[in-house]
Design an enzyme around this catalytic site. Structure first.
Site, PDB file in Angstrom:
ATOM      1  N   ARG A  60     -26.489 -33.756  25.322  1.00 14.11           N
ATOM      2  CA  ARG A  60     -26.613 -34.967  26.053  1.00 14.11           C
ATOM      3  C   ARG A  60     -25.145 -35.547  26.387  1.00 14.11           C
ATOM      4  O   ARG A  60     -24.237 -35.393  25.562  1.00 14.11           O
ATOM      5  CB  ARG A  60     -27.242 -35.942  25.281  1.00 14.11           C
ATOM      6  CG  ARG A  60     -27.398 -37.202  26.091  1.00 14.11           C
ATOM      7  CD  ARG A  60     -28.133 -38.349  25.165  1.00 14.11           C
ATOM      8  NE  ARG A  60     -29.709 -38.052  25.569  1.00 14.11           N
ATOM      9  CZ  ARG A  60     -30.666 -38.782  25.342  1.00 14.11           C
ATOM     10  NH1 ARG A  60     -30.406 -39.742  24.568  1.00 14.11           N
ATOM     11  NH2 ARG A  60     -31.894 -38.490  25.604  1.00 14.11           N
ATOM     12  N   HIS A  62     -33.221 -35.145  32.922  1.00 13.56           N
ATOM     13  CA  HIS A  62     -33.838 -35.228  31.512  1.00 13.56           C
ATOM     14  C   HIS A  62     -34.872 -34.208  31.340  1.00 13.56           C
ATOM     15  O   HIS A  62     -35.998 -34.493  31.068  1.00 13.56           O
ATOM     16  CB  HIS A  62     -34.178 -36.492  30.969  1.00 13.56           C
ATOM     17  CG  HIS A  62     -33.950 -36.569  29.378  1.00 13.56           C
ATOM     18  ND1 HIS A  62     -34.202 -35.685  28.633  1.00 13.56           N
ATOM     19  CD2 HIS A  62     -34.232 -37.818  28.688  1.00 13.56           C
ATOM     20  CE1 HIS A  62     -34.217 -36.076  27.603  1.00 13.56           C
ATOM     21  NE2 HIS A  62     -34.347 -37.315  27.519  1.00 13.56           N
ATOM     22  N   LYS A  72     -10.136 -36.512  20.874  1.00 11.07           N
ATOM     23  CA  LYS A  72      -8.879 -35.836  20.784  1.00 11.07           C
ATOM     24  C   LYS A  72      -8.285 -35.331  22.279  1.00 11.07           C
ATOM     25  O   LYS A  72      -7.273 -34.896  22.463  1.00 11.07           O
ATOM     26  CB  LYS A  72      -8.493 -34.557  19.873  1.00 11.07           C
ATOM     27  CG  LYS A  72      -9.039 -34.983  18.396  1.00 11.07           C
ATOM     28  CD  LYS A  72      -8.872 -34.077  17.428  1.00 11.07           C
ATOM     29  CE  LYS A  72      -9.075 -34.196  15.953  1.00 11.07           C
ATOM     30  NZ  LYS A  72      -9.138 -33.046  15.151  1.00 11.07           N
ATOM     31  N   ARG A  93     -35.139 -40.090  19.578  1.00 12.74           N
ATOM     32  CA  ARG A  93     -36.166 -38.964  19.568  1.00 12.74           C
ATOM     33  C   ARG A  93     -35.629 -37.800  20.283  1.00 12.74           C
ATOM     34  O   ARG A  93     -36.086 -36.798  19.484  1.00 12.74           O
ATOM     35  CB  ARG A  93     -37.170 -39.621  20.994  1.00 12.74           C
ATOM     36  CG  ARG A  93     -38.377 -40.242  20.509  1.00 12.74           C
ATOM     37  CD  ARG A  93     -38.628 -41.474  21.610  1.00 12.74           C
ATOM     38  NE  ARG A  93     -37.435 -42.242  21.981  1.00 12.74           N
ATOM     39  CZ  ARG A  93     -37.333 -43.554  21.357  1.00 12.74           C
ATOM     40  NH1 ARG A  93     -38.029 -43.667  20.247  1.00 12.74           N
ATOM     41  NH2 ARG A  93     -36.195 -43.902  21.230  1.00 12.74           N
ATOM     42  N   THR A  94     -34.918 -37.697  21.314  1.00 14.23           N
ATOM     43  CA  THR A  94     -34.513 -36.347  21.746  1.00 14.23           C
ATOM     44  C   THR A  94     -33.833 -35.671  20.716  1.00 14.23           C
ATOM     45  O   THR A  94     -34.372 -34.583  20.387  1.00 14.23           O
ATOM     46  CB  THR A  94     -33.490 -36.798  23.123  1.00 14.23           C
ATOM     47  OG1 THR A  94     -34.446 -37.514  23.842  1.00 14.23           O
ATOM     48  CG2 THR A  94     -33.509 -35.207  23.836  1.00 14.23           C
TER      49      THR A  94
HETATM   50  C1  NCD Z   1     -34.628 -41.807  27.608  1.00 12.69           C
HETATM   51  C2  NCD Z   1     -33.472 -41.293  28.126  1.00 12.69           C
HETATM   52  O1  NCD Z   1     -32.649 -41.009  27.343  1.00 12.69           O
HETATM   53  O2  NCD Z   1     -33.081 -41.318  29.284  1.00 12.69           O
HETATM   54  N1  NCD Z   1     -34.944 -41.717  26.368  1.00 12.69           N
HETATM   55  C3  NCD Z   1     -35.372 -40.525  25.871  1.00 12.69           C
HETATM   56  O3  NCD Z   1     -34.899 -39.793  25.810  1.00 12.69           O
HETATM   57  N2  NCD Z   1     -36.565 -40.514  25.429  1.00 12.69           N
HETATM   58  C4  NCD Z   1     -34.952 -43.156  28.200  1.00 12.69           C
HETATM   59  C5  NCD Z   1     -34.261 -44.358  28.034  1.00 12.69           C
HETATM   60  O4  NCD Z   1     -33.020 -44.155  27.417  1.00 12.69           O
HETATM   61  O5  NCD Z   1     -34.452 -45.234  28.590  1.00 12.69           O
END
Ligand code: NCD
Length: 302
Positions: A101, A129, A80, A51-52
């Site tokens: 991320r 997040h 590397k 999703r993100t």
């Molecule tokens: C979440 C995350 O990555 O922290 N997912 C997301 O970004 N929608 C929650 C999860 O991974 O459980």
């Protein structure tokens, strides 16, 4: 230049403006189709995501911009031995804004120190997040019409769940929020949230281990997945993973206007039979994520 590393990097007014803009984007999609023409977003994902990352990329495309990046650290030079700082500095030459991320807490903050363009934290370990928080706030505001006067239950992995930590911080700034923290003892919220958010601001909260007892009180139920990848031992994960499973029977005790949120991905914690309940908001929530990221990108590039 402004980065978004922690949800508290945005003031309440700024959040309101971003949520208003996201609402306007939903109402007038065409109006925004060239808003980021000629601009590039880089998505650097050192940790898995569906999703993100995809909502960030779809958001930039819908604004008329372009995207580049990687979805797997193994396909980048980090294998590397390149440092995050060097990677970010280089990508700053190629993109106008970066969403990253990383499994290490604090990595986006270090990246921001080396970056020549705005950095958005798309999740750092069990820490923060902030764009999921914007998604959650947008969903709560659209469902409930307000961000104050709410009883919100967080259920599941409150220890490692970064979406929980970020949303608690953000919600602590609104009036009359009652927090109910539902988790097994081993997965209770970290001490720093307790001391730096609840104690510091004098916010009362309850910690319980049963979902059933508190269900009738809740306006929002925020379900979470047990964060397998952050466990040190498999046996603990297996023992704790199915502690809470929300099903239609459990919802019989809930308010008729409860909103059920989940950042997704779900594993077992919400039975699929709940998907047809009008109180289930998690798919709408994921959809909102694209619009709020459009609003965020526009705001940060303005
Ligand atoms: C979440 C995350 O990555 O922290 N997912 C997301 O970004 N929608 C929650 C999860 O991974 O459980």
């Amino acid at each position: 230049m402004k980065h978004l590393i922690d949800p508290m990097d945005l003031g309440v007014e700024e959040i309101n403006d971003i949520l208003d803009l996201a609402d306007d984007i939903i109402a007038h999609r065409e109006k925004y189709s060239t808003a980021c023409k000629g601009k590039k977003l880089a998505t650097l994902f050192f940790e898995p995501s569906t999703r993100t990352r995809l909502s960030f990329e779809a958001a930039m495309m819908e604004l008329g911009g372009n995207v580049l990046g990687f979805s797997d650290a193994n396909s980048s030079s980090s294998t590397k031995g390149e440092s995050v700082g060097d990677t970010i500095r280089i990508v700053s030459y190629y993109a106008d804004i970066i969403a990253m991320r990383h499994p290490k807490e604090g990595a986006p903050m270090l990246a921001a120190a080396k970056a020549l363009v705005p950095i958005i934290n798309a999740g750092d370990g069990g820490h923060n997040h902030p764009t999921q928080t914007l998604t959650d706030l947008m969903t709560i505001r659209r469902e409930k019409g307000r961000l104050s006067d709410l009883t919100i239950g967080f259920c599941g992995d409150l220890k490692f769940g970064r979406t929980v930590h970020s949303l608690i911080k953000a919600m602590s700034r609104y009036e009359n929020i009652r927090f109910i923290l539902i988790s097994p003892e081993e997965l209770q919220i970290p001490d720093y949230i307790r001391t730096e958010v609840f104690d510091k601001k004098g916010i009362s909260y309850r910690q319980v281990s049963s979902m059933d007892d508190v269900m009738p009180e809740l306006d929002i139920l925020y379900m979470t997945r047990v964060q397998k990848e952050r466990f040190f031992n498999e046996a603990d994960y297996i023992r704790l993973k199915d502690t809470y499973i929300l099903d239609c029977k459990k919802l019989k005790k809930a308010k008729p206007d409860l909103s059920i949120l989940h950042p997704l991905p779900r594993v077992n914690e919400i039975s699929t039979e709940v998907d047809d309940d009008p109180r289930a908001c998690y798919f709408t929530q994921a959809h909102n994520g694209k619009f709020v990221r459009m609003a965020l990108i526009m705001t940060m590039l303005a």
